[in-house]
Design a protein around this motif. Structure first.
Motif, PDB file in Angstrom:
ATOM      1  N   ALA A  43       3.923  13.116   8.374  1.00  0.00           N
ATOM      2  CA  ALA A  43       4.125  12.193   7.244  1.00  0.00           C
ATOM      3  C   ALA A  43       3.179  10.998   7.320  1.00  0.00           C
ATOM      4  O   ALA A  43       2.809  10.428   6.299  1.00  0.00           O
ATOM      5  CB  ALA A  43       5.574  11.713   7.233  1.00  0.00           C
ATOM      6  N   LEU A  44       2.777  10.641   8.527  1.00  0.00           N
ATOM      7  CA  LEU A  44       1.962   9.429   8.701  1.00  0.00           C
ATOM      8  C   LEU A  44       0.450   9.702   8.723  1.00  0.00           C
ATOM      9  O   LEU A  44      -0.322   8.752   8.842  1.00  0.00           O
ATOM     10  CB  LEU A  44       2.377   8.710  10.002  1.00  0.00           C
ATOM     11  CG  LEU A  44       3.781   8.078   9.972  1.00  0.00           C
ATOM     12  CD1 LEU A  44       4.222   7.699  11.377  1.00  0.00           C
ATOM     13  CD2 LEU A  44       3.775   6.849   9.062  1.00  0.00           C
ATOM     14  N   LEU A  45       0.082  10.950   8.654  1.00  0.00           N
ATOM     15  CA  LEU A  45      -1.342  11.317   8.811  1.00  0.00           C
ATOM     16  C   LEU A  45      -2.252  10.500   7.889  1.00  0.00           C
ATOM     17  O   LEU A  45      -3.295  10.005   8.305  1.00  0.00           O
ATOM     18  CB  LEU A  45      -1.554  12.816   8.574  1.00  0.00           C
ATOM     19  CG  LEU A  45      -2.981  13.297   8.839  1.00  0.00           C
ATOM     20  CD1 LEU A  45      -3.253  13.408  10.338  1.00  0.00           C
ATOM     21  CD2 LEU A  45      -3.251  14.648   8.179  1.00  0.00           C
ATOM     22  N   HIS A  46      -1.837  10.376   6.642  1.00  0.00           N
ATOM     23  CA  HIS A  46      -2.695   9.702   5.658  1.00  0.00           C
ATOM     24  C   HIS A  46      -2.311   8.239   5.442  1.00  0.00           C
ATOM     25  O   HIS A  46      -2.702   7.657   4.420  1.00  0.00           O
ATOM     26  CB  HIS A  46      -2.668  10.452   4.330  1.00  0.00           C
ATOM     27  CG  HIS A  46      -3.425  11.739   4.385  1.00  0.00           C
ATOM     28  ND1 HIS A  46      -3.060  12.840   3.644  1.00  0.00           N
ATOM     29  CD2 HIS A  46      -4.492  12.113   5.107  1.00  0.00           C
ATOM     30  CE1 HIS A  46      -3.897  13.833   3.896  1.00  0.00           C
ATOM     31  NE2 HIS A  46      -4.771  13.405   4.794  1.00  0.00           N
ATOM     32  N   ARG A  47      -1.563   7.692   6.380  1.00  0.00           N
ATOM     33  CA  ARG A  47      -1.104   6.295   6.267  1.00  0.00           C
ATOM     34  C   ARG A  47      -0.530   6.019   4.883  1.00  0.00           C
ATOM     35  O   ARG A  47      -1.094   5.238   4.083  1.00  0.00           O
ATOM     36  CB  ARG A  47      -2.268   5.329   6.540  1.00  0.00           C
ATOM     37  CG  ARG A  47      -2.782   5.389   7.961  1.00  0.00           C
ATOM     38  CD  ARG A  47      -3.782   4.263   8.219  1.00  0.00           C
ATOM     39  NE  ARG A  47      -4.175   4.223   9.610  1.00  0.00           N
ATOM     40  CZ  ARG A  47      -5.155   4.959  10.130  1.00  0.00           C
ATOM     41  NH1 ARG A  47      -5.824   5.789   9.368  1.00  0.00           N
ATOM     42  NH2 ARG A  47      -5.455   4.860  11.418  1.00  0.00           N
ATOM     43  N   PRO A  48       0.593   6.663   4.556  1.00  0.00           N
ATOM     44  CA  PRO A  48       1.139   6.507   3.188  1.00  0.00           C
ATOM     45  C   PRO A  48       1.601   5.078   2.925  1.00  0.00           C
ATOM     46  O   PRO A  48       2.068   4.397   3.834  1.00  0.00           O
ATOM     47  CB  PRO A  48       2.322   7.476   3.190  1.00  0.00           C
ATOM     48  CG  PRO A  48       2.735   7.577   4.613  1.00  0.00           C
ATOM     49  CD  PRO A  48       1.471   7.440   5.417  1.00  0.00           C
ATOM     50  N   ARG A  49       1.497   4.695   1.686  1.00  0.00           N
ATOM     51  CA  ARG A  49       1.932   3.330   1.323  1.00  0.00           C
ATOM     52  C   ARG A  49       3.453   3.281   1.254  1.00  0.00           C
ATOM     53  O   ARG A  49       4.044   2.218   1.437  1.00  0.00           O
ATOM     54  CB  ARG A  49       1.311   2.937  -0.011  1.00  0.00           C
ATOM     55  CG  ARG A  49      -0.213   2.951   0.083  1.00  0.00           C
ATOM     56  CD  ARG A  49      -0.844   2.596  -1.226  1.00  0.00           C
ATOM     57  NE  ARG A  49      -0.628   1.184  -1.514  1.00  0.00           N
ATOM     58  CZ  ARG A  49      -0.898   0.630  -2.684  1.00  0.00           C
ATOM     59  NH1 ARG A  49      -1.400   1.373  -3.652  1.00  0.00           N
ATOM     60  NH2 ARG A  49      -0.672  -0.640  -2.894  1.00  0.00           N
ATOM     61  N   LEU A  50       4.045   4.436   0.982  1.00  0.00           N
ATOM     62  CA  LEU A  50       5.514   4.505   0.973  1.00  0.00           C
ATOM     63  C   LEU A  50       5.948   5.643   1.872  1.00  0.00           C
ATOM     64  O   LEU A  50       5.579   6.806   1.640  1.00  0.00           O
ATOM     65  CB  LEU A  50       6.027   4.743  -0.463  1.00  0.00           C
ATOM     66  CG  LEU A  50       7.536   4.989  -0.601  1.00  0.00           C
ATOM     67  CD1 LEU A  50       8.346   3.769  -0.138  1.00  0.00           C
ATOM     68  CD2 LEU A  50       7.895   5.314  -2.062  1.00  0.00           C
ATOM     69  N   LEU A  51       6.727   5.307   2.890  1.00  0.00           N
ATOM     70  CA  LEU A  51       7.207   6.350   3.800  1.00  0.00           C
ATOM     71  C   LEU A  51       8.715   6.494   3.587  1.00  0.00           C
ATOM     72  O   LEU A  51       9.469   5.514   3.686  1.00  0.00           O
ATOM     73  CB  LEU A  51       6.921   5.965   5.255  1.00  0.00           C
ATOM     74  CG  LEU A  51       7.395   6.985   6.291  1.00  0.00           C
ATOM     75  CD1 LEU A  51       6.587   8.274   6.197  1.00  0.00           C
ATOM     76  CD2 LEU A  51       7.275   6.424   7.707  1.00  0.00           C
TER      77      LEU A  51
END
Lengths: 227, 440
Positions: free
Chosen positions: A153-161
């Motif tokens: 889930a964090l691979l693309h550094r999401p703005r909303l997790l």
């Protein structure tokens, strides 16, 4: 960053419709880490799916970074999700035929970025999975699967997790690592919405939102003025 | 990570599903290829059988031709090319007729490459009396058969007589006790009409060695004849450069035979007329035509029989191949649907990761295409070998590779795979991600 306005979601049930969320509103600012608490069946997972644009509300609006998700076309919503939103599911939902590293990199299949390999290795290292990188999910412990799902889930550094019980299956040490990382993600400007039973989360989250303890049936909803 | 790599990983993980799909395609393609191989073998075998029959027929025809040639040799020539001024009534009445034509006519005929006749034999023929023996005889001078221009030379019906020699007819050597190698004096005389009177004119004596004694033919023309070299005959009979007729053997023309011969020869030798010895010519033509007809019928019967066998196989294939193909399509479709169901949560994950419809479909269709191509290749090999075995033909490595057929199979299977997986793949992208993530 995330706004839910008067969101309602009703599911059909064997003894009539069941309302998971009734005119629920929430605002989560950028860089904020919010924990959503409530007993099982209170609608925590529904809330996360709505926030991620995977489930459409019956009424109300879901706005992420100023975009009303359900005013977007399905393809545009998918692109928006790929770019801005990360999911961690309670059941992990790892791809059984890929090893840990490839599972983390699965996100790169949807939206390829140049440094994905390095980022994947970095995440594996942070979550203590480097020595398990070549193992398939079936060979992992529950905690390792949870951490793998989080890394993906964090691979693309999401703005909303959006994370559904991210520490539910972890021991104290691993749970702390994950929560610290999520808090760090929020400190760096990411928005985190967690659905959890875990009391430890409340200590880390900036805010905790509690959902009602019981679901509302159709008759109660009618009294509230809903359809 | 790419979609291709993802497909390969998934195949490796769900080996049974993949193996069953490949097996389904292999069976369908093997059935198709085996049928085509059997039909193709059948065609090839038919060609071999027909070719063998034709060779057999050609050999039989050649044998018949040879037999006929021998018979014809005994019957003699069946065409007489005579000078135009000759009274045919007298000729038929076997009367002496002193009408001749230039020997050059025979050369002209041979050089023209005449197509309707064979065996051109110029002859100087005259009925005379053999003074030493007091016997009426026929003197026939010949130089042998002339080679026809641009035509393969045939074995002659009548050989040339070497100069200084004589070939003696059966009745003459039998009754006069002439033996081979005998030296004979030949003083001839002919009856000549001078005004109202008929006188006998003696011709110069020639001395000849008996070269050959003829066997009995029962034909007066032959049995009382002395065959000598044409040049010597012209000298003895005092007919320099002249011949009385050209003997020939007509070619085998089926329709309007004589008219064609007349037409051709008249154009080359306008000052001649032609007599056909009907029964010989007719018998020859009929025998050859009958043989050819029977040969054609035998080949036609064989072709019909082989076609009947092919029709039966094609009828079976027309039913079986579509059934197998539909079964294959259905099987692949069901397996693809099963695959979609098994991978519901996976589809949900892809959705959650933000994957669009097209790549999700590509994952399922791509796997089906890979399955189809592998199944097609295996089916092609299995089908070809099965076809070779079932058609009871000799095993040939070259028959294992037919690029056109392979291409057809690959393209066909590609389309079939896409068709079979399209609806399950569409079903996959239509699934509600929230529901599948929740339920799984």
């Amino acid at each position: 960053m995330l706004e839910l306005h008067q969101v309602r979601k009703i599911y059909p049930g064997p003894s009539g419709p069941v309302t998971a969320l009734a005119d629920f509103s929430l605002h989560v600012a950028a860089g904020e880490m919010v924990a959503v608490r409530g007993p099982s069946g209170a609608g925590k997972s529904t809330l996360l799916l709505l926030a991620g644009g995977l489930l459409s509300p019956d009424t109300g609006r879901v706005i992420v970074d100023g975009r009303d998700l359900f005013q977007l076309s399905a393809e545009a919503r998918a692109d928006f999700r790929a770019e801005n939103i990360g999911f961690v599911f309670q059941q992990f939902h790892l791809l059984p035929y890929l090893n840990v590293r490839d599972n983390v990199l699965a996100a790169n299949l949807v939206r390829p970025v140049g440094n994905a390999q390095d980022r994947a290795d970095e995440l594996l290292s942070i979550f203590g999975l480097s020595n398990r990188a070549r193992h398939v999910p079936a060979a992992l412990s529950t905690g390792e699967r949870q951490r793998t799902a989080l890394a993906r889930a964090l691979l693309h550094r999401p703005r909303l997790l959006l994370a559904d019980e991210p520490t539910g299956n972890l021991d104290d040490e691993n749970g702390k690592t994950v929560l610290d990382f999520l808090a760090d993600h929020a400190r760096q400007g990411g928005t985190v919405l967690l659905a959890t039973h875990d009391a430890r989360v409340a200590e880390v989250a900036q805010r905790t939102v509690s959902l009602p303890t019981t679901r509302i049936d159709a008759a109660q909803l009618s009294k509230m003025g809903g359809s | 990570m790419t979609i291709g790599r993802l497909i390969l990983h998934e195949i490796a993980y769900r080996k049974l599903n993949f193996a069953m799909s490949v097996f389904t395609v292999t069976i369908a393609i093997a059935c198709l290829v085996a049928f085509v191989a059997i039909l193709s073998r059948h065609d090839r075998r038919t060609e071999e059988i027909i070719a063998a029959k034709e060779a057999q027929t050609r050999a039989a025809m050649k044998a018949l031709e040879d037999d006929y040639r021998k018979i014809t040799l005994q019957l003699g020539f069946n065409l007489h090319i005579l000078p135009k001024g000759l009274d045919l009534a007298s000729w038929h009445a076997d009367e002496d007729v002193a009408v001749f034509m230039p020997e050059e006519y025979a050369d002209r005929l041979a050089k023209s490459g005449v197509a309707t006749i064979n065996h051109v034999l110029p002859i100087l023929r005259e009925r005379v009396t053999w003074e030493e023996k007091g016997r009426p005889i026929l003197v026939k001078g010949t130089r042998g058969e002339l080679a026809i221009f641009k035509r393969q030379e045939k074995k002659p019906l009548r050989d040339a007589v070497p100069p200084g020699t004589v070939v003696v007819g059966h009745e003459l050597h039998r009754s006069l006790g002439i033996a081979r190698g005998d030296k004979i004096a030949l003083t001839l005389s002919r009856r000549v009409r001078e005004g109202e009177a008929e006188i006998i004119r003696k011709l110069p004596t020639a001395y000849l060695t008996v070269h050959k004694l003829q066997a009995a033919t029962g034909v007066r023309e032959e049995d009382i004849a002395l065959w000598i070299n044409l040049g010597e005959a012209q000298k003895i009979l005092q007919r320099p450069g002249q011949i009385s007729e050209i003997l020939a053997l007509e070619c085998n023309c089926e329709a309007d035979r004589l008219a064609r011969i007349h037409s051709e020869i008249s154009s080359i030798l306008p000052d001649t007329q032609i007599i056909e010895l009907g029964p010989q010519a007719q018998a020859r033509a009929e025998a050859r035509n009958r043989a050819a007809r029977e040969a054609r019928q035998a080949i036609k019967r064989e072709e019909e029989h082989r076609q009947e066998l092919k029709d039966q196989t094609e009828e079976l294939a027309a039913v079986l191949v579509p059934v197998v193909f539909l079964g294959c399509l259905l099987g692949m479709g069901l397996l693809a649907f099963q695959n979609v169901r098994e991978r519901a949560s996976e589809i949900g994950i892809f959705r959650a990761l933000g994957m669009r419809n097209r790549p999700i479909m590509a994952i399922f269709v791509g796997k089906a295409v890979l399955t189809g191509l592998l199944g097609a290749l295996l089916g092609y090999v299995v089908g070809t070998i099965t076809g070779v075995i079932l058609s009871e033909a000799g095993f040939a490595i070259s028959s294992l590779f037919d690029p056109e057929m392979l291409l057809l199979v690959l393209v066909g299977t590609l389309l079939l795979s896409v068709l079979a997986s399209w609806f399950p793949a569409r079903e996959a992208v239509r699934q509600d991600p929230a529901t599948v993530l929740w339920e799984n």
